[in-house]
Every structure is written in structure tokens, then in C-alpha cells.
Design a protein around this motif. Sequence first.
Motif, PDB file in Angstrom:
ATOM      1  N   UNK A   1       0.823  -1.214   0.000  1.00 52.47           N
ATOM      2  CA  UNK A   1       0.000   0.000   0.000  1.00 52.47           C
ATOM      3  C   UNK A   1       0.850   1.254   0.000  1.00 52.47           C
ATOM      4  N   UNK A   2       1.899   1.249   0.794  1.00 51.64           N
ATOM      5  CA  UNK A   2       2.795   2.406   0.841  1.00 51.64           C
ATOM      6  C   UNK A   2       3.523   2.576  -0.483  1.00 51.64           C
ATOM      7  N   UNK A   3       3.954   1.472  -1.080  1.00 49.81           N
ATOM      8  CA  UNK A   3       4.648   1.544  -2.364  1.00 49.81           C
ATOM      9  C   UNK A   3       3.718   2.084  -3.455  1.00 49.81           C
ATOM     10  N   UNK A   4       2.472   1.663  -3.430  1.00 45.87           N
ATOM     11  CA  UNK A   4       1.501   2.174  -4.392  1.00 45.87           C
ATOM     12  C   UNK A   4       1.278   3.663  -4.227  1.00 45.87           C
TER      13      UNK A   4
ATOM     14  N   UNK B   1       2.066   6.634  -7.000  1.00 48.13           N
ATOM     15  CA  UNK B   1       1.072   7.636  -7.390  1.00 48.13           C
ATOM     16  C   UNK B   1       1.583   9.045  -7.118  1.00 48.13           C
ATOM     17  N   UNK B   2       2.265   9.239  -5.998  1.00 51.27           N
ATOM     18  CA  UNK B   2       2.805  10.566  -5.673  1.00 51.27           C
ATOM     19  C   UNK B   2       3.843  10.996  -6.702  1.00 51.27           C
ATOM     20  N   UNK B   3       4.677  10.067  -7.128  1.00 55.08           N
ATOM     21  CA  UNK B   3       5.695  10.379  -8.139  1.00 55.08           C
ATOM     22  C   UNK B   3       5.029  10.737  -9.466  1.00 55.08           C
ATOM     23  N   UNK B   4       4.007   9.981  -9.836  1.00 52.98           N
ATOM     24  CA  UNK B   4       3.341  10.194 -11.127  1.00 52.98           C
ATOM     25  C   UNK B   4       2.464  11.434 -11.152  1.00 52.98           C
ATOM     26  N   UNK B   5       1.810  11.743 -10.020  1.00 54.92           N
ATOM     27  CA  UNK B   5       0.836  12.835 -10.019  1.00 54.92           C
ATOM     28  C   UNK B   5       1.311  14.091  -9.304  1.00 54.92           C
ATOM     29  N   UNK B   6       2.304  13.948  -8.447  1.00 49.99           N
ATOM     30  CA  UNK B   6       2.755  15.081  -7.653  1.00 49.99           C
ATOM     31  C   UNK B   6       1.899  15.320  -6.421  1.00 49.99           C
ATOM     32  N   UNK B   7       0.829  14.548  -6.273  1.00 54.43           N
ATOM     33  CA  UNK B   7      -0.040  14.671  -5.098  1.00 54.43           C
ATOM     34  C   UNK B   7       0.569  13.869  -3.962  1.00 54.43           C
ATOM     35  N   UNK B   8       0.839  14.534  -2.864  1.00 56.46           N
ATOM     36  CA  UNK B   8       1.499  13.858  -1.751  1.00 56.46           C
ATOM     37  C   UNK B   8       0.661  13.822  -0.485  1.00 56.46           C
ATOM     38  N   UNK B   9      -0.604  14.188  -0.585  1.00 52.12           N
ATOM     39  CA  UNK B   9      -1.481  14.130   0.579  1.00 52.12           C
ATOM     40  C   UNK B   9      -1.762  12.689   0.962  1.00 52.12           C
ATOM     41  N   UNK B  10      -1.758  12.409   2.240  1.00 54.11           N
ATOM     42  CA  UNK B  10      -2.026  11.069   2.739  1.00 54.11           C
ATOM     43  C   UNK B  10      -3.532  10.851   2.771  1.00 54.11           C
ATOM     44  N   UNK B  11      -4.025   9.944   1.909  1.00 63.78           N
ATOM     45  CA  UNK B  11      -5.466   9.716   1.893  1.00 63.78           C
ATOM     46  C   UNK B  11      -5.877   8.825   3.069  1.00 63.78           C
ATOM     47  N   UNK B  12      -7.149   8.819   3.354  1.00 64.55           N
ATOM     48  CA  UNK B  12      -7.669   8.103   4.519  1.00 64.55           C
ATOM     49  C   UNK B  12      -7.414   6.603   4.423  1.00 64.55           C
ATOM     50  N   UNK B  13      -7.537   6.042   3.226  1.00 64.86           N
ATOM     51  CA  UNK B  13      -7.321   4.612   3.051  1.00 64.86           C
ATOM     52  C   UNK B  13      -5.904   4.200   3.377  1.00 64.86           C
ATOM     53  N   UNK B  14      -4.930   4.958   2.900  1.00 67.57           N
ATOM     54  CA  UNK B  14      -3.542   4.635   3.183  1.00 67.57           C
ATOM     55  C   UNK B  14      -3.233   4.850   4.654  1.00 67.57           C
ATOM     56  N   UNK B  15      -3.755   5.907   5.227  1.00 63.18           N
ATOM     57  CA  UNK B  15      -3.519   6.168   6.650  1.00 63.18           C
ATOM     58  C   UNK B  15      -4.031   5.009   7.505  1.00 63.18           C
TER      59      UNK B  15
ATOM     60  N   UNK C   1      -4.479   1.893   6.509  1.00 61.89           N
ATOM     61  CA  UNK C   1      -3.656   0.722   6.214  1.00 61.89           C
ATOM     62  C   UNK C   1      -2.346   0.776   7.000  1.00 61.89           C
ATOM     63  N   UNK C   2      -1.730   1.928   7.024  1.00 59.27           N
ATOM     64  CA  UNK C   2      -0.460   2.063   7.738  1.00 59.27           C
ATOM     65  C   UNK C   2      -0.628   1.932   9.247  1.00 59.27           C
TER      66      UNK C   2
END
Length: 53
Positions: free
Chosen positions: A26-29, A33-47, A49-50
Motif C-alpha cells: 500500500x505504501x509503495x503504491x 502515485x505521488x511520483x506520477x501525479x505530484x499529489x502527496x497528501x495522505x489519503x484516509x485509506x492509506x492512513x 492501512x499504515x
Amino acid sequence: MPRLGEHHFTQEERATIHSNLERVRGAAGWIEAAVDTGRVGLDAGLAALLKGE
């Protein structure tokens, strides 16, 4: 890692490993996405999961 095959994991150990690998994937995904889009906000789903939720 050569000796990994010699270790016999319990069911609980296997479950923990799988859970942690899911978190890593999940973190790697998110990083991809952050590298490809430039969006670095931590979304609720990833938060969640972590946090292991």
C-alpha cells in the motif's frame, strides 16, 4: 534470505508477515502515485492501512 526456507512459520507468524506485506504494498503504491501525479497528501485509506486498521 537463504535460510528462510529452513524456518517453519506458525500460522500466526504467516498472518503477521502477510499483513505487513500488505502495508508495504500500500505504501509503495502511494509512492508510485505521488511520483506520477505530484499529489502527496495522505489519503484516509492509506492512513488506515499504515495504522494496521
